[in-house]
Design a protein around this motif. Sequence first.
Motif, PDB file in Angstrom:
ATOM      1  N   LEU A   1      -1.025  12.801   2.925  1.00 25.03           N
ATOM      2  CA  LEU A   1      -0.410  13.660   1.910  1.00 25.03           C
ATOM      3  C   LEU A   1      -0.992  13.376   0.526  1.00 25.03           C
ATOM      4  CD1 LEU A   1       3.368  13.714   2.934  1.00 25.03           C
ATOM      5  CD2 LEU A   1       1.891  15.707   2.638  1.00 25.03           C
ATOM      6  N   CYS A   2      -1.180  12.092   0.246  1.00 28.53           N
ATOM      7  CA  CYS A   2      -1.724  11.696  -1.053  1.00 28.53           C
ATOM      8  C   CYS A   2      -3.146  12.224  -1.233  1.00 28.53           C
ATOM      9  CB  CYS A   2      -1.699  10.179  -1.189  1.00 28.53           C
ATOM     10  SG  CYS A   2      -2.212   9.571  -2.809  1.00 28.53           S
ATOM     11  N   ASN A   3      -3.923  12.219  -0.165  1.00 26.94           N
ATOM     12  CA  ASN A   3      -5.306  12.708  -0.231  1.00 26.94           C
ATOM     13  C   ASN A   3      -5.367  14.191  -0.568  1.00 26.94           C
ATOM     14  OD1 ASN A   3      -6.337  10.183   0.321  1.00 26.94           O
ATOM     15  ND2 ASN A   3      -6.583  10.559   2.515  1.00 26.94           N
ATOM     16  N   VAL A   4      -4.308  14.910  -0.204  1.00 26.47           N
ATOM     17  CA  VAL A   4      -4.222  16.332  -0.554  1.00 26.47           C
ATOM     18  C   VAL A   4      -3.698  16.494  -1.978  1.00 26.47           C
ATOM     19  CG1 VAL A   4      -3.150  18.551   0.013  1.00 26.47           C
ATOM     20  CG2 VAL A   4      -3.853  17.008   1.861  1.00 26.47           C
ATOM     21  N   LYS A   5      -2.718  15.685  -2.342  1.00 24.91           N
ATOM     22  CA  LYS A   5      -2.006  15.865  -3.608  1.00 24.91           C
ATOM     23  C   LYS A   5      -2.729  15.283  -4.818  1.00 24.91           C
ATOM     24  CE  LYS A   5       2.659  15.445  -5.545  1.00 24.91           C
ATOM     25  NZ  LYS A   5       4.008  14.888  -5.363  1.00 24.91           N
TER      26      LYS A   5
ATOM     27  N   HIS B   1       4.849   0.759  10.472  1.00 24.19           N
ATOM     28  CA  HIS B   1       4.341   0.717   9.101  1.00 24.19           C
ATOM     29  C   HIS B   1       2.985   1.415   8.995  1.00 24.19           C
ATOM     30  CE1 HIS B   1       7.507  -2.265   8.427  1.00 24.19           C
ATOM     31  NE2 HIS B   1       7.268  -2.152   7.129  1.00 24.19           N
ATOM     32  N   HIS B   2       2.116   1.194   9.985  1.00 25.71           N
ATOM     33  CA  HIS B   2       0.815   1.865   9.982  1.00 25.71           C
ATOM     34  C   HIS B   2       0.990   3.377  10.055  1.00 25.71           C
ATOM     35  CE1 HIS B   2      -2.701  -0.831  10.062  1.00 25.71           C
ATOM     36  NE2 HIS B   2      -1.881  -1.741  10.547  1.00 25.71           N
ATOM     37  N   ALA B   3       1.890   3.841  10.917  1.00 32.05           N
ATOM     38  CA  ALA B   3       2.120   5.280  11.061  1.00 32.05           C
ATOM     39  C   ALA B   3       2.641   5.881   9.757  1.00 32.05           C
ATOM     40  CB  ALA B   3       3.108   5.537  12.193  1.00 32.05           C
ATOM     41  N   GLU B   4       3.541   5.162   9.090  1.00 31.48           N
ATOM     42  CA  GLU B   4       4.101   5.647   7.833  1.00 31.48           C
ATOM     43  C   GLU B   4       3.025   5.723   6.762  1.00 31.48           C
ATOM     44  OE1 GLU B   4       7.262   7.443   6.441  1.00 31.48           O
ATOM     45  OE2 GLU B   4       7.673   6.086   8.107  1.00 31.48           O
ATOM     46  N   LEU B   5       2.190   4.681   6.688  1.00 37.04           N
ATOM     47  CA  LEU B   5       1.131   4.674   5.685  1.00 37.04           C
ATOM     48  C   LEU B   5       0.119   5.790   5.956  1.00 37.04           C
ATOM     49  CD1 LEU B   5      -0.140   3.402   3.194  1.00 37.04           C
ATOM     50  CD2 LEU B   5      -1.370   1.831   4.709  1.00 37.04           C
TER      51      LEU B   5
ATOM     52  N   ARG C   1      10.542   8.835  -1.566  1.00 32.97           N
ATOM     53  CA  ARG C   1      10.708   7.388  -1.418  1.00 32.97           C
ATOM     54  C   ARG C   1      11.845   7.054  -0.451  1.00 32.97           C
ATOM     55  NH1 ARG C   1       7.652   4.653  -5.314  1.00 32.97           N
ATOM     56  NH2 ARG C   1       6.787   6.032  -6.909  1.00 32.97           N
ATOM     57  N   ALA C   2      12.838   7.936  -0.400  1.00 32.32           N
ATOM     58  CA  ALA C   2      13.940   7.719   0.540  1.00 32.32           C
ATOM     59  C   ALA C   2      13.448   7.851   1.983  1.00 32.32           C
ATOM     60  CB  ALA C   2      15.060   8.717   0.280  1.00 32.32           C
ATOM     61  N   GLU C   3      12.394   8.632   2.192  1.00 30.51           N
ATOM     62  CA  GLU C   3      11.849   8.812   3.548  1.00 30.51           C
ATOM     63  C   GLU C   3      11.219   7.527   4.074  1.00 30.51           C
ATOM     64  OE1 GLU C   3       9.611  12.273   4.667  1.00 30.51           O
ATOM     65  OE2 GLU C   3      10.377  13.411   2.961  1.00 30.51           O
ATOM     66  N   ILE C   4      10.641   6.729   3.187  1.00 30.34           N
ATOM     67  CA  ILE C   4      10.003   5.490   3.651  1.00 30.34           C
ATOM     68  C   ILE C   4      10.958   4.302   3.608  1.00 30.34           C
ATOM     69  CG2 ILE C   4       7.743   6.310   2.875  1.00 30.34           C
ATOM     70  CD1 ILE C   4       7.910   4.197   0.613  1.00 30.34           C
ATOM     71  N   ALA C   5      12.140   4.500   3.021  1.00 34.67           N
ATOM     72  CA  ALA C   5      13.088   3.390   2.865  1.00 34.67           C
ATOM     73  C   ALA C   5      13.457   2.727   4.196  1.00 34.67           C
ATOM     74  CB  ALA C   5      14.341   3.859   2.132  1.00 34.67           C
ATOM     75  N   PRO C   6      13.715   3.501   5.280  1.00 31.83           N
ATOM     76  CA  PRO C   6      14.061   2.835   6.555  1.00 31.83           C
ATOM     77  C   PRO C   6      12.951   1.915   7.057  1.00 31.83           C
ATOM     78  CG  PRO C   6      14.672   5.149   6.630  1.00 31.83           C
ATOM     79  CD  PRO C   6      13.858   4.967   5.387  1.00 31.83           C
ATOM     80  N   THR C   7      11.701   2.333   6.880  1.00 26.55           N
ATOM     81  CA  THR C   7      10.584   1.483   7.319  1.00 26.55           C
ATOM     82  C   THR C   7      10.496   0.232   6.456  1.00 26.55           C
ATOM     83  OG1 THR C   7       9.347   3.413   8.100  1.00 26.55           O
ATOM     84  CG2 THR C   7       8.091   1.399   7.721  1.00 26.55           C
ATOM     85  N   LEU C   8      10.663   0.399   5.152  1.00 24.58           N
ATOM     86  CA  LEU C   8      10.592  -0.757   4.253  1.00 24.58           C
ATOM     87  C   LEU C   8      11.756  -1.719   4.470  1.00 24.58           C
ATOM     88  CD1 LEU C   8       9.538   0.921   0.872  1.00 24.58           C
ATOM     89  CD2 LEU C   8       8.087  -0.154   2.597  1.00 24.58           C
ATOM     90  N   ALA C   9      12.833  -1.228   5.081  1.00 24.98           N
ATOM     91  CA  ALA C   9      14.023  -2.064   5.290  1.00 24.98           C
ATOM     92  C   ALA C   9      14.002  -2.806   6.623  1.00 24.98           C
ATOM     93  CB  ALA C   9      15.281  -1.198   5.214  1.00 24.98           C
ATOM     94  N   ILE C  10      12.984  -2.566   7.444  1.00 27.53           N
ATOM     95  CA  ILE C  10      12.898  -3.251   8.732  1.00 27.53           C
ATOM     96  C   ILE C  10      12.828  -4.764   8.495  1.00 27.53           C
ATOM     97  CG2 ILE C  10      11.453  -3.648  10.771  1.00 27.53           C
ATOM     98  CD1 ILE C  10      10.596  -0.719  10.594  1.00 27.53           C
TER      99      ILE C  10
ATOM    100  N   GLN D   1       0.824  -1.210   0.000  1.00 22.71           N
ATOM    101  CA  GLN D   1       0.000   0.000   0.000  1.00 22.71           C
ATOM    102  C   GLN D   1       0.860   1.262   0.000  1.00 22.71           C
ATOM    103  OE1 GLN D   1      -3.160   0.057   2.964  1.00 22.71           O
ATOM    104  NE2 GLN D   1      -3.423  -2.142   2.800  1.00 22.71           N
ATOM    105  N   LEU D   2       1.973   1.218   0.728  1.00 23.71           N
ATOM    106  CA  LEU D   2       2.885   2.365   0.754  1.00 23.71           C
ATOM    107  C   LEU D   2       3.441   2.651  -0.641  1.00 23.71           C
ATOM    108  CD1 LEU D   2       5.131   2.217   3.971  1.00 23.71           C
ATOM    109  CD2 LEU D   2       3.966   4.226   3.049  1.00 23.71           C
ATOM    110  N   ASN D   3       3.902   1.612  -1.309  1.00 23.32           N
ATOM    111  CA  ASN D   3       4.452   1.785  -2.652  1.00 23.32           C
ATOM    112  C   ASN D   3       3.377   2.264  -3.630  1.00 23.32           C
ATOM    113  OD1 ASN D   3       7.246   1.102  -2.331  1.00 23.32           O
ATOM    114  ND2 ASN D   3       6.665  -1.033  -2.099  1.00 23.32           N
ATOM    115  N   ALA D   4       2.163   1.741  -3.474  1.00 23.64           N
ATOM    116  CA  ALA D   4       1.062   2.173  -4.343  1.00 23.64           C
ATOM    117  C   ALA D   4       0.726   3.638  -4.096  1.00 23.64           C
ATOM    118  CB  ALA D   4      -0.168   1.293  -4.106  1.00 23.64           C
ATOM    119  N   THR D   5       0.788   4.051  -2.837  1.00 19.76           N
ATOM    120  CA  THR D   5       0.525   5.448  -2.494  1.00 19.76           C
ATOM    121  C   THR D   5       1.583   6.364  -3.089  1.00 19.76           C
ATOM    122  OG1 THR D   5      -0.566   4.804  -0.428  1.00 19.76           O
ATOM    123  CG2 THR D   5       0.220   7.075  -0.572  1.00 19.76           C
ATOM    124  N   MET D   6       2.845   5.921  -3.037  1.00 16.85           N
ATOM    125  CA  MET D   6       3.931   6.699  -3.642  1.00 16.85           C
ATOM    126  C   MET D   6       3.685   6.884  -5.143  1.00 16.85           C
ATOM    127  SD  MET D   6       6.479   7.561  -1.549  1.00 16.85           S
ATOM    128  CE  MET D   6       5.493   7.921  -0.104  1.00 16.85           C
ATOM    129  N   ASP D   7       3.262   5.821  -5.810  1.00 15.70           N
ATOM    130  CA  ASP D   7       2.987   5.900  -7.243  1.00 15.70           C
ATOM    131  C   ASP D   7       1.823   6.851  -7.520  1.00 15.70           C
ATOM    132  OD1 ASP D   7       4.997   4.066  -7.673  1.00 15.70           O
ATOM    133  OD2 ASP D   7       3.636   2.346  -7.861  1.00 15.70           O
TER     134      ASP D   7
END
Length: 281
Positions: free
Chosen positions: A159-163, A149-153, A129-138, A114-120
């Motif tokens: 942000l996506c809902n605004v953008k 992960h929930h907090a990051e999403l 994408r670098a901001e979420i990299a530490p979470t994705l690397a856990i 879902q995070l990657n889909a949101t980024m797209d």
Amino acid sequence: MEKYMAQIPDHLADFIGYLNKDQGSLPAWESAMIASTKAEIQAHIKEHFEKTAMTRQKFVSMPKEIWHEEGTGLFPLNETPRKILGYLPAPELKKLDEIAAAPISAAIAELRSQLNATMDKMRASEADRAEIAPTLAIASSTYADLEAHHAELDKWTNLCNVKEPIINELAQREEFLEEIAEFEAKATGDKDRYKKANSLALADENKFRSYAAKKLKELDARAEKLCLEYKEKTGREFEVDGTPYLPIVKAQMSTRSHNPSLSLAQKAQAPNSQLIRKGAN
């Protein structure tokens, strides 16, 4: 007596720690996961008790209130007032550990998707994408990892809902810019059109230019406003795939013909006006 007990595996120990928290203080998704996992673990232990006389005998020798959950007669799992899970055979503890770990691992995988889909969807930059990299690397899969992960999403979904609505609106502007470019290519591509076209055709051409010039002015102002409002709301520049969009809008405005009654075409040095739409194709 504890030295004769089997060690509680990590995921099971993590689960017990969260089971002992005030469930009302946890997010609904987390308390629901804990309840579901507890029920599955209890069902597994119940089945083990029914099949294994040695385990039954070991626990029957203890006070019943220690290993029976009040009201259900099932294993309490919370390890209070006394640690008792360690009296289960090590192979059973391993199975319980797998039960505790499975929903967390599955949930983390889904959240990452879902995070990657949101980024797209929000046309995120490499810096985003670098901001979420530490979470994705856990590499671990604990309840704390799942919370991260929930907090990051949640952060990036907000942000996506605004953008995303801004991206969609600006895409409509780009469609109109493309329509104008196609019109000018046809209109100015034939140098003899004034000789061949009748007065009605030329009048329609001028009418479109007049309409388009007015609409472009409105769309440009709206694009500027949207980019500035996004920064005001989020503290971030409005970017598309890492490219700041407001400078593109301003450059397009400055390079447009000063006499729209003759031409609405951009000058040759105008920036790519199809940034959003090209990226979406």
